[in-house]
Design a protein around this motif. Structure first.
Motif, mmCIF file in Angstrom:
data_model
loop_
_atom_site.group_PDB
_atom_site.id
_atom_site.type_symbol
_atom_site.label_atom_id
_atom_site.label_comp_id
_atom_site.label_asym_id
_atom_site.label_seq_id
_atom_site.Cartn_x
_atom_site.Cartn_y
_atom_site.Cartn_z
ATOM 1 N N SER A 99 0.586 -1.143 -0.090
ATOM 2 C CA SER A 99 0.019 0.021 0.006
ATOM 3 C C SER A 99 0.730 1.271 -0.158
ATOM 4 O O SER A 99 0.369 2.313 -0.728
ATOM 5 C CB SER A 99 -0.999 -0.072 1.143
ATOM 6 O OG SER A 99 -0.260 -0.191 2.337
ATOM 7 N N ILE A 103 -0.557 2.391 -3.145
ATOM 8 C CA ILE A 103 -1.732 3.267 -2.938
ATOM 9 C C ILE A 103 -1.510 4.729 -2.720
ATOM 10 O O ILE A 103 -2.030 5.544 -2.906
ATOM 11 C CB ILE A 103 -2.573 2.473 -1.846
ATOM 12 C CG1 ILE A 103 -3.067 1.329 -2.196
ATOM 13 C CG2 ILE A 103 -3.533 3.597 -1.543
ATOM 14 C CD1 ILE A 103 -3.887 0.417 -0.970
ATOM 15 N N SER A 168 -4.296 3.194 4.185
ATOM 16 C CA SER A 168 -3.827 1.921 3.988
ATOM 17 C C SER A 168 -4.833 1.070 3.336
ATOM 18 O O SER A 168 -6.086 1.359 3.137
ATOM 19 C CB SER A 168 -3.637 1.375 5.616
ATOM 20 O OG SER A 168 -4.808 1.285 6.233
ATOM 21 N N THR A 169 -4.507 -0.173 3.199
ATOM 22 C CA THR A 169 -5.593 -1.112 2.409
ATOM 23 C C THR A 169 -6.650 -1.371 3.364
ATOM 24 O O THR A 169 -7.876 -1.394 2.707
ATOM 25 C CB THR A 169 -4.950 -2.454 2.057
ATOM 26 O OG1 THR A 169 -3.799 -2.100 1.033
ATOM 27 C CG2 THR A 169 -5.718 -3.353 1.269
ATOM 28 N N VAL A 254 -9.536 -8.872 -1.451
ATOM 29 C CA VAL A 254 -8.212 -8.108 -1.500
ATOM 30 C C VAL A 254 -7.355 -8.873 -0.827
ATOM 31 O O VAL A 254 -7.286 -9.370 0.440
ATOM 32 C CB VAL A 254 -8.304 -6.816 -0.812
ATOM 33 C CG1 VAL A 254 -6.838 -6.070 -0.898
ATOM 34 C CG2 VAL A 254 -9.174 -5.839 -1.562
ATOM 35 N N GLU A 256 -2.906 -8.785 0.139
ATOM 36 C CA GLU A 256 -1.895 -7.838 0.277
ATOM 37 C C GLU A 256 -0.681 -8.598 0.552
ATOM 38 O O GLU A 256 -0.558 -9.723 1.246
ATOM 39 C CB GLU A 256 -2.138 -6.879 1.259
ATOM 40 C CG GLU A 256 -1.009 -5.591 1.364
ATOM 41 C CD GLU A 256 -1.474 -4.484 2.225
ATOM 42 O OE1 GLU A 256 -0.903 -3.339 1.633
ATOM 43 O OE2 GLU A 256 -2.534 -4.440 2.779
ATOM 44 N N TYR A 313 -0.968 -3.348 -8.758
ATOM 45 C CA TYR A 313 -1.816 -2.813 -7.667
ATOM 46 C C TYR A 313 -1.976 -1.321 -7.594
ATOM 47 O O TYR A 313 -2.871 -0.712 -7.487
ATOM 48 C CB TYR A 313 -1.184 -3.375 -6.236
ATOM 49 C CG TYR A 313 -1.592 -4.673 -6.189
ATOM 50 C CD1 TYR A 313 -2.974 -5.208 -5.843
ATOM 51 C CD2 TYR A 313 -0.614 -5.743 -5.976
ATOM 52 C CE1 TYR A 313 -3.421 -6.452 -5.553
ATOM 53 C CE2 TYR A 313 -1.259 -7.216 -5.562
ATOM 54 C CZ TYR A 313 -2.451 -7.251 -5.514
ATOM 55 O OH TYR A 313 -2.878 -8.583 -5.210
ATOM 56 N N TRP A 317 -5.718 -0.007 -7.601
ATOM 57 C CA TRP A 317 -6.066 0.976 -6.681
ATOM 58 C C TRP A 317 -6.499 2.373 -7.064
ATOM 59 O O TRP A 317 -7.141 3.135 -6.375
ATOM 60 C CB TRP A 317 -5.285 0.933 -5.475
ATOM 61 C CG TRP A 317 -5.380 -0.322 -4.651
ATOM 62 C CD1 TRP A 317 -4.237 -1.196 -4.600
ATOM 63 C CD2 TRP A 317 -6.294 -0.494 -3.658
ATOM 64 N NE1 TRP A 317 -4.868 -2.443 -3.555
ATOM 65 C CE2 TRP A 317 -6.055 -1.884 -3.106
ATOM 66 C CE3 TRP A 317 -7.290 -0.010 -3.158
ATOM 67 C CZ2 TRP A 317 -6.770 -2.399 -2.210
ATOM 68 C CZ3 TRP A 317 -8.288 -0.503 -2.306
ATOM 69 C CH2 TRP A 317 -8.028 -1.700 -1.770
#
Length: 330
Positions: A99, A103, A168-169, A254, A256, A313, A317
């Protein structure tokens, strides 16, 4: 996008050069390696760092077991910046969830690092799924996600969920759940999983979304209840708990990974040596068993595998973050 494709191509080329034994001047094993992570002690990132770090000593990469430094703060960005600014000699590695690389570029307008330029992928470490757990603030009759949403709608003042960090995820999983259900779930960010879990158990917080392995001891002790996990299939560590998808939330699938990074410009031979040592550590039974206690499974693979997953990813995202509409403060 072309910049990121060049990043992946460059990573593959760097790994290849390392495997050919070039830059041999840098291939001597290091005296000491430090692993930096941005999460508090006791959580999934910390466990991954320490269990793998213990097994790196005596390898062609480093003579001694790695030391671990938990540099918390700024949602993990301080740890990333620390490794970004470290000497590119392989003596400092970052252990981070994807992330912070895939992200964060979507949510921070002025991110202090470029994950595609300032860091070099080394090896994916462990794979995990996230979980939604509730504590004593939520009635025992709440056993499913739909039960929880119904309770949250009827109790808007207490309808909150914690996550280990803003952006965060787990934060976005909770936000997606609220969007899909039409229930206003208020987000409460913490510095890592453990402080939030403590508040859930103590009745100060209704629920928490975080790596489900961080819940396991308290779930088994009956101090909180995991009511959903985010994997494609049920977790082997809590097979009695249905996934979000099984409960009608197919967008909340999801998984991770945690991965190791080195500073940019770290010599190819050093990256290759670190990758080999980490992959060997991940095959050790004690590492596999220790990861399992925290709800994780080993990954491994090449630096190129990691770069491709990071790119995947990043693209995955982007539209989700836009849909949620979250922008983080600097």
């Amino acid at each position: 996008m072309s910049t990121r494709r060049h990043f992946i191509q460059a990573t593959a080329a760097t790994t290849l050069l390392g495997s050919l034994g070039l830059q041999s001047a840098h291939s001597q094993n290091l005296e000491q390696v430090k692993i930096v992570n941005g999460c508090p002690a006791g959580g999934s990132a910390d466990v991954t760092s320490r269990r793998i770090g213990e097994k790196l000593g005596g390898s062609a990469y480093t003579k001694n077991a790695a030391v671990v430094e938990n540099k918390t703060g700024a949602a993990g960005r301080i740890a990333v910046e620390t490794v970004k600014n470290a000497a590119p000699d392989g003596a400092t590695l970052l252990l981070t969830p994807y992330s912070m690389m895939s992200i964060y570029p979507h949510i921070y307008k002025q991110l202090s690092y470029d994950p595609f330029k300032d860091l070099t992928p080394v090896c994916m470490a462990s794979l995990l799924t996230h979980g939604l757990a509730v504590g004593p603030m939520v009635p025992a009759s709440v056993k499913t996600v739909k039960d929880y949403l119904a309770w949250a709608k009827a109790n808007p003042k207490d309808a909150n969920y914690g996550s280990p960090a803003a952006g965060s995820t787990p934060h976005f999983l909770g936000a997606l759940l609220g969007l899909e259900s039409g229930v206003d779930l208020k987000h409460v960010p913490y510095r890592g999983s453990i402080p939030g879990i403590t508040d859930v158990i103590g009745g100060q917080l209704a629920s928490m979304v975080t790596p489900h392995g961080d819940f396991l001891p308290n779930h088994r002790a009956g101090k909180l209840r995991i009511i959903a996990t985010s994997g494609k299939t049920r977790s082997p560590f809590v097979p009695e708990v249905p996934t979000f998808a099984e409960q009608g939330f197919s967008d909340l699938v999801v998984e991770e990974w945690f991965g190791f990074y080195a500073p940019a410009k770290t010599p190819a031979a050093v990256v290759a040596s670190a990758n080999t040592a980490i992959n060997a550590a991940l095959k050790e039974k004690t590492v596999i068993d220790s990861l399992a206690l925290s709800g994780m499974v080993p990954m491994g693979g090449s630096a190129d595998d990691m770069a491709k997953s990071m790119q995947h990813y990043f693209e995955f995202w982007g539209p989700i973050v836009k849909k949620i509409g979250f922008t983080a403060e600097s």
